[in-house]
Scaffold this active site. Sequence first.
Site, short mmCIF file in Angstrom:
data_model
loop_
_atom_site.label_atom_id
_atom_site.label_comp_id
_atom_site.label_asym_id
_atom_site.label_seq_id
_atom_site.Cartn_x
_atom_site.Cartn_y
_atom_site.Cartn_z
CG ASP A 117 -1.99 1.01 1.23
OD1 ASP A 117 -2.88 0.88 0.38
OD2 ASP A 117 -1.97 1.93 2.07
CG HIS A 134 -9.56 -1.40 -2.67
ND1 HIS A 134 -8.36 -1.73 -3.28
CD2 HIS A 134 -9.23 -0.62 -1.62
CE1 HIS A 134 -7.37 -1.17 -2.62
NE2 HIS A 134 -7.87 -0.49 -1.59
CG ASP A 135 -8.31 2.63 -3.41
OD1 ASP A 135 -9.07 2.42 -2.45
OD2 ASP A 135 -7.07 2.51 -3.36
O1 TEU Z 1 -4.75 4.07 -1.68
C1 TEU Z 1 -3.85 5.06 -1.99
C2 TEU Z 1 -4.25 6.30 -2.68
O2 TEU Z 1 -3.71 7.35 -2.38
C3 TEU Z 1 -5.03 6.38 -3.88
O3 TEU Z 1 -4.50 5.57 -4.86
C4 TEU Z 1 -6.47 6.13 -3.79
O4 TEU Z 1 -7.01 6.51 -5.02
C5 TEU Z 1 -7.21 6.81 -2.72
O5 TEU Z 1 -8.47 6.31 -2.83
C6 TEU Z 1 -7.17 8.33 -2.74
O6 TEU Z 1 -8.29 8.93 -3.31
C7 TEU Z 1 -4.40 3.10 -0.73
C8 TEU Z 1 -5.50 2.09 -0.54
O7 TEU Z 1 -5.67 1.36 -1.72
C9 TEU Z 1 -6.74 2.82 -0.09
O8 TEU Z 1 -7.85 1.96 0.00
C10 TEU Z 1 -6.42 3.41 1.25
O9 TEU Z 1 -7.49 4.22 1.68
C11 TEU Z 1 -5.15 4.24 1.23
O10 TEU Z 1 -4.08 3.65 0.52
C12 TEU Z 1 -4.66 4.46 2.63
O11 TEU Z 1 -4.17 3.25 3.16
#
Ligand code: TEU
Length: 595
Positions: A214, A348-349
């Site tokens: 991550d 998932h993002d």
């Molecule tokens: O996401 C990291 C992140 O900065 C982005 O890629 C993401 O689009 C985020 O949704 C910002 O809008 C990672 C994880 O995949 C995410 O689920 C976590 O919330 C984040 O790190 C913090 O651990």
Amino acid sequence: MSSKSTYTTPKWWKEAVIYQIYPSSFQDTNGDGWGDVKGITSRVDYLKSLGVDIVWTSPIYKSPQADMGYDIADYKAIDPAYGSLEDVDELIAELKKRDMKLMMDLVVNHTSNQHDWFLESRSSKDNPKRDWYIWKAPKSVSAAGVPEPPNNWAQILGEANSAWTYDTGTGEYYLSIFTPDQPDLNWENPEVREAVWDVMHFWLNRGVCGFRMDVINMISKVPTYPDAEEVLDPLTHRYQPGTKYFVNGPKLHDYMHEMHREVLSKHETITVGEMPGVSDEDEVLRTVGADAKELNMIFIFDLVDIDKPNVRMALKPWDVQEMKSIVSRWQRVMIEKDGWNSVFIENHDNPRSVSRYTDDSDQWRDKGAKLLALMQTTLGGTLFVYQGEEIGIRNAPTEWDIDAEYKDIETINYWKKCKDIYKDDPKQLEHGKKIIHMKARDHARTPMQWDTSENSGFCKEVQPWMRVMDDFSNGINAKSQMDAKLDDELSTWQFWQRGLRDRKEHADVFVYGDYQEISPEDPSIFAYGRTSASGERWLILLNFTGKDVSWTLPKSLAVEFWACSTYTKGKPDKAQSGTVALKPWEGILGKCRIE
Ligand code: TEU
Ligand code: CA
């Protein structure tokens, strides 16, 4: 390709198909409406039959779930909502029986504010763990006693707020780039790094095959913590994105080399780094180059950020040509500079790909999903499929009430900001809603659609933690699509299964082959060739529009046969030279004659 290139050297982690599971939404087995590890184990045959080799699950560690497990309170324990360590051992064993593996999510840029390390760190300024996190004095304190954060960086998952959280107990701020519940670890401290290596050894010794890391490119911050430039309107945004000062920071590669030396070089692993916000080729190659001694590959965000201006919850127009050039650029870079990449379009993002890049209406959804499947299964790199992508799950419908149905902290914070700032501006508020409808992370997090039973088979006799999409009864579920016996075409699931099988059978072409884009200037058709080291050549034509389009084959390309189309079960009947006609959202794959 240079003669020394190792791009075409076969490796298990290059050929593997990885399936990302969002564990809370995959399968509930104990009737609490929340997915669990036993649920994953109960579905390994399903994954095997699709063609999956490695399961990556988003975090299942002990966590208060402020950010759905990306806030870890104990790296060596499983959250009771998901099960136990024994359940994970059982999952690993069941996967192994089927020649499959488990990959864990490693979230070590930050911990939960409930992790023992942080509880100790915040307890006093002279606690031995104080320096495990990033503590700073306020920039100033007003006459009324109100402290100011050390700089103007904004929180990522709530950009209206500061990235710094004030701790009244010790009168200092700690850095919390994502949310106040996720304090950033201080990687400058060697004890922190050692604690991370220890966690990695713990899981590797338990039998996991590797990690998705991550935001691993955010672990090194510019030590002077300068203010960020104003890129958002300062009238509405007191805090600004500080990404420039913590994305691929000054010591990133030192830390990654140390990780490689201390951990990765001692095990046979697969590693993928989540690296948002980096797009410089040489910088990327420092991590994924064949001799880099860092990671096997990363997630490059150019494609999923195609509509991102400077923060994720915003919109930027884009077109097919731009999409093609992003894909082609990274395909070529890895071949020419001897690196390795991941292939993915969902996680998932991000919203659902079928809604984002194609047309998710009832008429075209299934065609759009197959088009994206054909693209991804024929691109070079290690392929990642996201839960539900294989059945073409789409974004949540716009009728869903945002306050009632959306659960993600980023959406909640964003919607709150919209309501605060735009309460007297209905037009702006509507725009905020539109952004949520198009981009919220919630779209990827609705429960998996298994069958036509209650809650689509995700859970029984209980409310699921997040609403199931109503369209599960309308063909968008795994069982109906696996069993489908359509006269003239495959279901989305069957098409994915075939694509994954083809990719494996022809790994020399689709995984390791050379890549040539054809007619990059064409505004509708994405056309490219893949060629194996022995000269076997395939042509892929993807119509990224909802219209009939014809495409003229270059004279140098003669098609021996068209092997598949997103519209047909068998070989499609198409012109082998001259002009080929493509239907709306149609993709076709052909074998070329070697002249
Ligand atoms: O996401 C990291 C992140 O900065 C982005 O890629 C993401 O689009 C985020 O949704 C910002 O809008 C990672 C994880 O995949 C995410 O689920 C976590 O919330 C984040 O790190 C913090 O651990
Ligand atoms: Ca459960």
